[in-house]
Design an enzyme around this catalytic site. Structure first.
Site, PDB file in Angstrom:
ATOM      1  CG  LEU A   1       6.263  -0.286   4.212  1.00  0.00           C
ATOM      2  CD1 LEU A   1       6.747   0.797   3.644  1.00  0.00           C
ATOM      3  CD2 LEU A   1       6.699  -0.144   5.750  1.00  0.00           C
ATOM      4  CG  ASP A   2      -0.349  -0.596   6.507  1.00  0.00           C
ATOM      5  OD1 ASP A   2      -0.920  -1.887   6.081  1.00  0.00           O
ATOM      6  OD2 ASP A   2      -1.182  -1.029   7.398  1.00  0.00           O
ATOM      7  NE  ARG A   3      -4.295   3.958   0.545  1.00  0.00           N
ATOM      8  CZ  ARG A   3      -5.158   5.137   1.114  1.00  0.00           C
ATOM      9  NH1 ARG A   3      -4.393   6.209   0.107  1.00  0.00           N
ATOM     10  NH2 ARG A   3      -6.194   4.826   1.314  1.00  0.00           N
TER      11      ARG A   3
END
Length: 391
Positions: free
Chosen positions: A175-177
């Site tokens: 998951l993107d940050r």
């Protein structure tokens, strides 16, 4: 005597002594709960000493060690690198060298630093399911999944190890940050491989929700637009065929379905068929309904972001060194503890907890992963508060 006690004693030693001992951490040192400082809604990492390693590339060979750092890693001033070489904070093949030393191809360069990690939002990493082979958690926005760039302890994997003693863990998707939601972690390599095979075979369905600008169309929309990621800018663009029939980027498809709308915003179900960088964010922008708080894609212009600290500190830290390192007589000593951590007079980030370029105001995106499913299994995560629109 434990590592932390020895650090404290070193920090309180006589600053006029000719040498001092500092305990250097390596990837083998697991994060501990006392490594974190929660302040003003942010989770900070207590700064610590760390060895960053890189190897001399072809274009570096023939430069002096100081010029190499000054030209390639611009995050610190030239005088810092001179001092760091003289006192052994920068070494070549494990040896202290003069500032005039000419580096050679493939040599190992170590940069010993007082490491300051960027802060993240201080939400708990809540465990959803803890099975013998699988762990699922609700990932808070702003926290990266695993060590990358300047983040090591301020990661989901690091926090789970420090606060729950959970290790080793193998994230089976990313998951993107700035994205929140369901994160699945395998507890062993064989289970991680099981998930990887299903994902590569296209057997896993991923579902996200997003809060977007405007009234999203009522009918289901399938977006098929290539994604072209620009690593230098840190953003992607949706690409379509030009007049010659050529198209840049990688093929990408996302299905969108409106869940609700209040006339100003809409909650949208997002089902990515492929997995490209920033795919959902870019495809929503492509529809004319970008995520409502996505500063990177609300405009055609990239929002200014600091590049501070994105230099030598970003090198991967693969350490085979001893965790102890002796300073020499031309190095300044560490001063007494201040503001919950020891101040290092050579550090270009002290006395602040965060490295330069981070103002601590970053918030999460209104994009949330809530379900992953495959043959015979489903994992879910509750919706966030922002997913409810007024009637």
């Amino acid at each position: 005597m434990n590592k932390r006690k020895r650090e404290e004693e070193a920090g309180n030693s006589n600053s006029n002594s000719n040498s001092m001992e500092i305990i250097w951490q390596t990837p083998a040192n697991p994060p501990e709960s006392q490594d974190y400082i929660l302040r003003n809604g942010r989770r900070h990492v207590r700064p610590y000493y760390f060895e960053f390693i890189s190897h001399v590339k072809n274009r570096w060979a023939g430069k002096t060690i100081v010029d190499l750092f000054a030209e390639e890693f611009k995050g610190r001033p030239y005088d810092y690198y001179v001092s760091a070489v003289k006192c052994g904070r920068i070494q070549v093949d494990g040896e202290i060298v003069p500032v005039s030393y000419i580096v050679k191809q493939s040599q190992k360069i170590s940069h010993f630093l007082h490491r300051h990690e960027p802060p993240v939002m201080a939400y708990d990493v809540s465990v959803l399911q803890n099975e013998p082979d699988v762990l699922t958690v609700c990932k808070p926005a702003s926290v990266p999944v695993h060590p990358c760039g300047q983040y090591r302890k301020n990661t989901i994997v690091g926090i789970l190890q420090a606060e729950y003693g959970l290790a080793p863990l193998f994230p089976i998707h990313r998951l993107d940050r700035l994205v929140s939601g369901l994160l699945i972690l395998a507890r062993n390599a064989s289970k991680a491989d099981f998930f990887r095979q299903q994902i590569e075979a296209g057997l896993v369905q991923k579902q996200y929700i997003a809060k977007v600008i405007g009234v999203f169309p009522e009918d289901e929309i399938m977006v098929d637009a290539n994604i072209d990621y620009n690593a230098r800018e840190g953003r992607s663009t949706a690409e379509v065929e030009n007049a010659n029939g050529a198209v840049k980027g990688k093929a990408a498809s996302t299905k969108f379905t409106r869940i609700s709308t209040d006339g100003t915003h809409s909650i949208v179900l997002c089902e990515p068929i492929t997995g490209r960088t920033h795919q959902i964010r870019v495809h929503l922008q492509y529809t004319g309904h970008p995520i409502a708080n996505d500063m990177l894609y609300l405009s055609e212009h990239v929002i200014g972001r600091s590049a501070g600290g994105m230099s030598a500190d970003r090198a991967a830290a693969n350490s085979g060194h001893s965790p102890e390192f002796i300073f020499h007589d031309n190095c300044p000593g560490e001063e007494n503890s201040r503001d919950d951590f020891s101040i290092d007079p050579m550090c270009t980030n002290c006395p602040n907890l965060a490295p330069k370029g981070y103002d601590g105001l970053e918030e999460g995106l209104w994009l949330h992963c809530f379900r992953y499913s495959g043959p015979g299994w489903t994992y879910e995560c509750p919706y966030p508060d922002w997913a409810s629109l007024p009637e």
